[in-house]
Every structure is written in structure tokens, then in C-alpha cells.
Scaffold this motif. Structure first.
Motif, mmCIF file in Angstrom:
data_model
loop_
_atom_site.group_PDB
_atom_site.id
_atom_site.type_symbol
_atom_site.label_atom_id
_atom_site.label_comp_id
_atom_site.label_asym_id
_atom_site.label_seq_id
_atom_site.Cartn_x
_atom_site.Cartn_y
_atom_site.Cartn_z
ATOM 1 N N GLU A 155 47.733 25.965 19.810
ATOM 2 C CA GLU A 155 46.810 26.473 18.787
ATOM 3 C C GLU A 155 45.386 26.571 19.325
ATOM 4 O O GLU A 155 44.684 27.561 19.089
ATOM 5 C CB GLU A 155 46.859 25.554 17.562
ATOM 6 N N VAL A 156 44.965 25.558 20.060
ATOM 7 C CA VAL A 156 43.607 25.531 20.606
ATOM 8 C C VAL A 156 43.414 26.648 21.625
ATOM 9 O O VAL A 156 42.383 27.331 21.641
ATOM 10 C CB VAL A 156 43.306 24.161 21.247
ATOM 11 N N ASN A 157 44.403 26.846 22.484
ATOM 12 C CA ASN A 157 44.304 27.904 23.490
ATOM 13 C C ASN A 157 44.236 29.278 22.832
ATOM 14 O O ASN A 157 43.424 30.124 23.223
ATOM 15 C CB ASN A 157 45.485 27.837 24.457
ATOM 16 N N ASN A 158 45.080 29.485 21.836
ATOM 17 C CA ASN A 158 45.061 30.764 21.120
ATOM 18 C C ASN A 158 43.698 31.022 20.482
ATOM 19 O O ASN A 158 43.126 32.108 20.594
ATOM 20 C CB ASN A 158 46.144 30.785 20.043
ATOM 21 N N GLU A 159 43.171 30.008 19.820
ATOM 22 C CA GLU A 159 41.892 30.149 19.123
ATOM 23 C C GLU A 159 40.747 30.373 20.104
ATOM 24 O O GLU A 159 39.867 31.213 19.892
ATOM 25 C CB GLU A 159 41.636 28.896 18.274
ATOM 26 N N HIS A 160 40.760 29.635 21.215
ATOM 27 C CA HIS A 160 39.684 29.714 22.206
ATOM 28 C C HIS A 160 39.591 31.113 22.804
ATOM 29 O O HIS A 160 38.501 31.699 22.880
ATOM 30 C CB HIS A 160 39.937 28.684 23.313
ATOM 31 N N TYR A 161 40.725 31.641 23.216
ATOM 32 C CA TYR A 161 40.706 32.947 23.879
ATOM 33 C C TYR A 161 40.530 34.105 22.898
ATOM 34 O O TYR A 161 40.047 35.171 23.263
ATOM 35 C CB TYR A 161 41.980 33.136 24.701
ATOM 36 N N ALA A 162 40.897 33.874 21.644
ATOM 37 C CA ALA A 162 40.767 34.941 20.646
ATOM 38 C C ALA A 162 39.372 35.013 20.047
ATOM 39 O O ALA A 162 39.001 36.022 19.450
ATOM 40 C CB ALA A 162 41.788 34.732 19.528
ATOM 41 N N THR A 163 38.575 33.953 20.206
ATOM 42 C CA THR A 163 37.236 33.932 19.603
ATOM 43 C C THR A 163 36.145 33.711 20.645
ATOM 44 O O THR A 163 35.386 34.611 20.966
ATOM 45 C CB THR A 163 37.152 32.836 18.521
ATOM 46 N N THR A 164 36.100 32.510 21.230
ATOM 47 C CA THR A 164 35.017 32.147 22.143
ATOM 48 C C THR A 164 34.923 33.089 23.329
ATOM 49 O O THR A 164 33.835 33.510 23.725
ATOM 50 C CB THR A 164 35.216 30.704 22.661
ATOM 51 N N LEU A 165 36.065 33.432 23.939
ATOM 52 C CA LEU A 165 36.042 34.258 25.145
ATOM 53 C C LEU A 165 36.380 35.725 24.880
ATOM 54 O O LEU A 165 36.544 36.488 25.821
ATOM 55 C CB LEU A 165 37.028 33.693 26.176
ATOM 56 N N LEU A 166 36.473 36.092 23.614
ATOM 57 C CA LEU A 166 36.785 37.480 23.294
ATOM 58 C C LEU A 166 35.661 38.389 23.799
ATOM 59 O O LEU A 166 34.502 38.217 23.474
ATOM 60 C CB LEU A 166 36.957 37.651 21.791
ATOM 61 N N GLY A 167 36.015 39.335 24.642
ATOM 62 C CA GLY A 167 35.022 40.263 25.169
ATOM 63 C C GLY A 167 34.378 39.832 26.466
ATOM 64 O O GLY A 167 33.552 40.538 27.034
ATOM 65 N N VAL A 168 34.752 38.636 26.985
ATOM 66 C CA VAL A 168 34.172 38.149 28.240
ATOM 67 C C VAL A 168 34.980 38.663 29.427
ATOM 68 O O VAL A 168 36.112 38.275 29.640
ATOM 69 C CB VAL A 168 34.127 36.599 28.267
ATOM 70 N N ASN A 169 34.422 39.567 30.175
ATOM 71 C CA ASN A 169 34.974 40.127 31.408
ATOM 72 C C ASN A 169 36.423 40.589 31.281
ATOM 73 O O ASN A 169 37.344 39.914 31.724
ATOM 74 C CB ASN A 169 34.847 39.142 32.569
ATOM 75 N N ARG A 170 36.603 41.756 30.711
ATOM 76 C CA ARG A 170 37.922 42.381 30.659
ATOM 77 C C ARG A 170 37.973 43.615 31.578
ATOM 78 O O ARG A 170 38.813 44.483 31.416
ATOM 79 C CB ARG A 170 38.251 42.829 29.223
ATOM 80 N N ASP A 171 37.050 43.693 32.513
ATOM 81 C CA ASP A 171 36.926 44.853 33.395
ATOM 82 C C ASP A 171 38.159 44.985 34.291
ATOM 83 O O ASP A 171 38.412 44.134 35.145
ATOM 84 C CB ASP A 171 35.665 44.698 34.257
ATOM 85 N N LEU A 172 38.928 46.049 34.094
ATOM 86 C CA LEU A 172 40.160 46.246 34.868
ATOM 87 C C LEU A 172 39.892 46.533 36.346
ATOM 88 O O LEU A 172 40.813 46.499 37.159
ATOM 89 C CB LEU A 172 40.985 47.377 34.255
ATOM 90 N N ARG A 173 38.648 46.787 36.704
ATOM 91 C CA ARG A 173 38.307 47.004 38.122
ATOM 92 C C ARG A 173 38.061 45.705 38.860
ATOM 93 O O ARG A 173 37.957 45.691 40.085
ATOM 94 C CB ARG A 173 37.050 47.883 38.210
ATOM 95 N N TYR A 174 37.947 44.623 38.135
ATOM 96 C CA TYR A 174 37.508 43.343 38.695
ATOM 97 C C TYR A 174 38.476 42.806 39.755
ATOM 98 O O TYR A 174 38.092 42.540 40.897
ATOM 99 C CB TYR A 174 37.352 42.340 37.555
ATOM 100 N N TYR A 175 39.756 42.640 39.392
ATOM 101 C CA TYR A 175 40.721 42.098 40.358
ATOM 102 C C TYR A 175 41.053 43.069 41.481
ATOM 103 O O TYR A 175 41.161 42.644 42.638
ATOM 104 C CB TYR A 175 41.993 41.635 39.642
ATOM 105 N N PRO A 176 41.226 44.373 41.205
ATOM 106 C CA PRO A 176 41.452 45.287 42.326
ATOM 107 C C PRO A 176 40.333 45.233 43.365
ATOM 108 O O PRO A 176 40.597 45.284 44.582
ATOM 109 C CB PRO A 176 41.524 46.659 41.647
ATOM 110 N N ALA A 177 39.096 45.112 42.911
ATOM 111 C CA ALA A 177 37.978 45.002 43.855
ATOM 112 C C ALA A 177 38.111 43.751 44.711
ATOM 113 O O ALA A 177 37.800 43.755 45.906
ATOM 114 C CB ALA A 177 36.653 44.991 43.097
ATOM 115 N N GLN A 178 38.591 42.677 44.101
ATOM 116 C CA GLN A 178 38.770 41.427 44.838
ATOM 117 C C GLN A 178 39.984 41.495 45.763
ATOM 118 O O GLN A 178 39.917 41.124 46.935
ATOM 119 C CB GLN A 178 38.933 40.277 43.842
ATOM 120 N N LEU A 179 41.097 41.993 45.245
ATOM 121 C CA LEU A 179 42.333 42.033 46.024
ATOM 122 C C LEU A 179 42.219 42.976 47.214
ATOM 123 O O LEU A 179 42.713 42.672 48.308
ATOM 124 C CB LEU A 179 43.496 42.476 45.126
ATOM 125 N N PHE A 180 41.542 44.109 46.994
ATOM 126 C CA PHE A 180 41.448 45.109 48.056
ATOM 127 C C PHE A 180 40.103 45.079 48.786
ATOM 128 O O PHE A 180 39.793 45.962 49.574
ATOM 129 C CB PHE A 180 41.730 46.505 47.482
#
Length: 458
Positions: free
Chosen positions: A235-260
């Protein structure tokens, strides 16, 4: 070449560990501006008998704060004792990487993979900070190793222990559960390739599941006994990611830039160097050569990488997972094993030149990338550390600073000057700060969450 490495593998492993320790000392980062302060404060509370598990995301990560608290009790409060657990987890993962490579293939594969992990910038940097990702990777690597040994020896206890290890990783960080994808993928692969009866193939995985469920039940009972919900952590994990971290770094370019290893956006560090490129090369060669014994490494790397890119942070709704460099730590071991498998087991013409050149490129560039990342992370908190050193040598007076800086001062003063630490947020009159030290902007605008920014003094 294999024969050379087979003669004294333990000696070579010790040398690799010495190299790993040296790199982590030279590039020591220390306490930093991640979530370090939260874990440190909880660990200190444990040593004072003030902590109990409760419904807060970081408070549920019991295998972060309790081991740190243990080392606080053993060596006192310091950066060394605070990071010792993470460093040991990193070294443990290097050992497990060797053991997995040895059991799946041969000594050379294991040793080369261990050497690659010892040099991986991501592991060097985060093994000396207070982050849960390195211990999570350790417990997950232990799970894979125990599963391999359990299957080899047809040992139900080892298979059960594999599930326990995933559960321990869960107690560090809930992202660990993504490793279920590896076991599901390998189960499907065994069904297809071994063509054994369904239940016979399924049985080892049932023992793994039982081990994981055992930990989850114990965790649930602990929270229920404290008056909270049996499903508190979920419950805590669901609430934390759905509210506190909602909108924090969802950039789909982020990991490809790191991986490649590219930086078109001008804001990335190269924590993986060229490892992912050569992992993909190894995957291509494994498939081309039909090396079925190495398919487990592909199943280990690709589904988890795809989950980190497109997976959900919630089990009740689809919330694109947050992106942070250190989350990639859980794919470090399969990357290193894939590269080492190619070097040790797949031969082509000109290999005498290509393979040494590949290793040199990886190791040398890793040092350069580690140096750059270390400089940045050290400087991000250097002014706070230096000012803490200065203030600790001065006559004791009240110290006014922003909330985050006060928290770090409290740690750097070993929690012995708490009565002198005052938050600027609560100052009502300039008269309150007479004959005091006032520190302004010591953390130089470090803001991760929008709601924190409004609370910092202008």
C-alpha cells in the motif's frame, strides 16, 4: 587461456577484489544528496531505540537501515561506517558474479565478469553512497546463484533459499520483485528446451516462490503486530509512486542515453560506459552460434531492461516507472557475464587482437567516466562537508541553515550537536540569529521534488 585461469582462480579473484577495493577508495563518494539522509537518520534512531517499522516508503526498507545501524554501533557514526554495508554488498556481488560465471560456464568467464564489474562506473560510484540499489543487486545475484546450485544439486533447500534471497532484496527495495521476470523467462525456456513434464520443470520454481512468500508473510505479520495493515508495504509503495513521485523523471530518452552512452540532451553521466554495446554484441553472437547454455543471460538482461524502460511503478494502475541512474544496478551482473562469455567462449579470427582491445577500451573508459561522475557527486555536497568541518572546530553556537543542510550537519556532527542546529524555515525575527552561525544555500539549490522547493528559504 582457460587453463591458465583454471590454475589459481581464487588467487585471481582475490587480486580482482583488491583492485575493486582500491577503485572504491580512490573514487570514494561518501554521503550524498540522494536519499542518504533518510536512511542515516533511521539508522541512528535504531541505535537509540527510537525506530520501529511504519507506513513510510523509506521506513519499510528494513535491510537498509538496520545493517547501517549495526555498523554505527560497531564503529560509531561516520561516513566509513555509513557506507561499509554498501561497499561490502558491492564486493559480495563481485564474488557472486564470479561464482555464477564459473558454475554456468567456466572459471575464465566468471573471473572476467568479476573484473568487469569491479571497473563498472555505476558500481564504483554507488557502492560508496547510501543507496539501496547495490545491496538489492547483491541479494538478487545471491538468488540467481542459489537457484543455479539448487538445480545442479537437485537441492530443495537451496531453491527455497533462492526465494528467500529475493525476499531479502525486497526488504531493501521493492523494485527487486522485477527479478520474477527472470525466473518466469527461464521456466518457459526450460519447458521448451528440456521437454520434461510440466510439474517436474515447475517444481524448483515452486520452492523459489515459497521462499519469497515466506519473507512477505513475515514482513506482513510484523506490520500487523504493530497495528498496521498486513499489506502495508504494498500500500505504501503504491501510494508513494502514485502521488509523491508522480511526474518525476518519466523521460523515455533517459535510459537509452545511459545504455547507449550518448548525451544529446547534455544532462547525463556515463555510468555504464560501453558495457551495454558489448552486451548486445554478445547476445547477437550467442544467438548466431546457438549457444543455448548462455540463453539464461539474455533472459536475465533484456526483460528487466525493458521493464525499467516501460514498466509500471504501481500494481493497481499503469504509472510509467521513474528513471534514476542507479536503478540500472540490477542489470550490471548479466551485462558483465554476457561480455565475459563472448571473450571466454566464442572464438573468431583476429580474436587475439580484438578481445584484449575490447577489455582495454572498457576498463580505460570506465576509469574516465568514474572520475567525472565522482567529481560531480563529490562537489554537489563538498561545501556542506567543508562547512561542517569548519563549524565542528569552532566555539559551539547555534547554527541556522535550511532543513536539508541541518540534517546533513546533524550526521556530520555524529548527532552530538543537535541542540545547536536550527532551521531557517522557522525564524521569525533576525534577533533570533544573534551570535550564531548562519549558512545560506549550502546545498546549492538541490531540489528533486516541487513541494520541497517551496519550503526552502529564498
Amino acid at each position: 587461456m582457460n587453463q591458465l585461469w583454471n590454475n589459481k582462480p581464487i588467487t585471481y579473484l582475490i587480486i580482482i577484489l583488491v583492485i575493486a577495493i582500491t577503485l572504491r577508495v580512490v573514487f570514494y563518494t561518501g554521503v550524498n544528496f540522494n536519499d542518504d539522509l533518510v536512511y542515516l537518520n533511521f539508522a541512528h534512531d535504531i541505535t537509540q531505540g527510537k525506530f520501529h517499522p511504519h507506513p513510510y516508503i523509506f521506513a519499510t526498507r528494513l535491510l537498509m537501515q538496520y545493517p547501517i545501524a549495526f555498523f554505527f554501533l560497531l564503529f560509531g557514526v561516520s561516513e566509513f561506517s555509513a557506507t561499509l554495508y554498501i561497499i561490502l554488498a558491492s564486493l559480495g556481488t563481485i564474488i557472486l558474479t564470479y561464482l555464477i560465471g564459473k558454475e554456468l560456464f567456466n572459471n575464465l568467464t566468471g573471473l572476467l565478469a568479476a573484473l568487469l564489474l569491479a571497473f563498472l562506473p555505476l558500481d564504483i560510484i554507488y557502492s560508496t553512497t547510501i543507496t539501496p540499489d547495490v545491496p538489492t543487486a547483491f541479494y538478487l545475484a545471491a538468488s540467481v546463484y542459489l537457484f543455479i546450485m539448487g538445480n545442479k544439486k537437485n537441492n530443495k533447500l537451496l531453491q527455497y533459499s533462492s526465494g528467500i534471497a529475493i525476499g531479502l532484496a525486497w526488504l531493501v527495495k521493492n523494485l527487486a520483485v522485477v527479478y520474477v521476470l527472470l525466473f518466469i523467462g527461464y521456466f518457459i525456456l526450460e519447458l521448451i528446451t528440456k521437454k520434461e513434464r510440466f510439474f517436474k520443470t515447475l517444481r524448483p520454481y515452486l520452492f523459489v516462490s515459497a521462499g519469497l512468500i515466506s519473507i512477505l508473510i513475515i514482513e506482513g505479520v510484523i506490520y500487523a503486530s504493530l497495528g498496521y495493515s498486513f499489506l502495508t508495504v504494498f500500500e505504501v509503495n503504491n501510494e508513494h509512486y502514485a502521488t509523491t513521485l508522480l511526474g518525476v523523471n518519466r523521460d523515455l530518452r533517459y535510459y537509452p542515453a545511459q545504455l547507449f552512452n550518448y548525451d544529446s540532451l547534455g544532462k547525463y553521466f556515463h555510468f555504464l560506459g560501453y558495457y551495454f554495446y558489448f552486451s548486445l554484441l554478445s547476445i547477437a553472437l550467442i544467438l548466431l552460434k546457438k549457444r543455448k547454455e548462455a540463453y539464461i543471460l539474455i533472459i536475465w538482461l533484456l526483460p528487466i531492461t525493458l521493464f525499467l524502460q516501460y514498466g509500471s511503478m504501481s500494481i493497481t494502475q499503469y504509472l510509467l516507472i521513474q528513471r534514476i541512474y542507479r536503478f540500472l544496478t540490477i542489470i550490471s551482473v548479466p551485462m558483465c557475464l554476457l561480455i565475459s562469455y563472448y571473450i571466454a567462449n566464442i572464438n573468431f579470427k583476429m580474436d587475439k587482437f580484438i578481445k584484449p582491445a575490447l577489455m582495454i577500451i572498457l576498463l580505460v573508459t570506465s576509469l574516465a567516466y568514474t572520475y567525472n561522475a565522482n567529481i560531480y557527486l563529490y562537489k554537489s555536497i563538498a561545501d556542506t562537508k567543508l562547512s561542517a568541518e569548519f563549524l565542528s572546530s569552532q566555539e559551539p553556537k547555534n547554527i541556522f541553515a535550511d532543513e536539508t543542510t541541518i540534517g546533513y550537519y546533524n550526521f556530520f556532527f555524529s548527532y552530538k550537536k543537535e541542540q545547536f542546529l536550527k532551521k531557517l524555515d522557522y525564524v521569525k525575527s533576525i534577533d533570533e540569529m544573534q551570535d550564531s552561525y548562519v549558512v545560506i544555500n549550502a546545498n546549492r539549490g538541490y531540489v528533486e521534488l516541487p513541494n520541497l522547493k517551496s519550503r526552502l528559504p529564498s
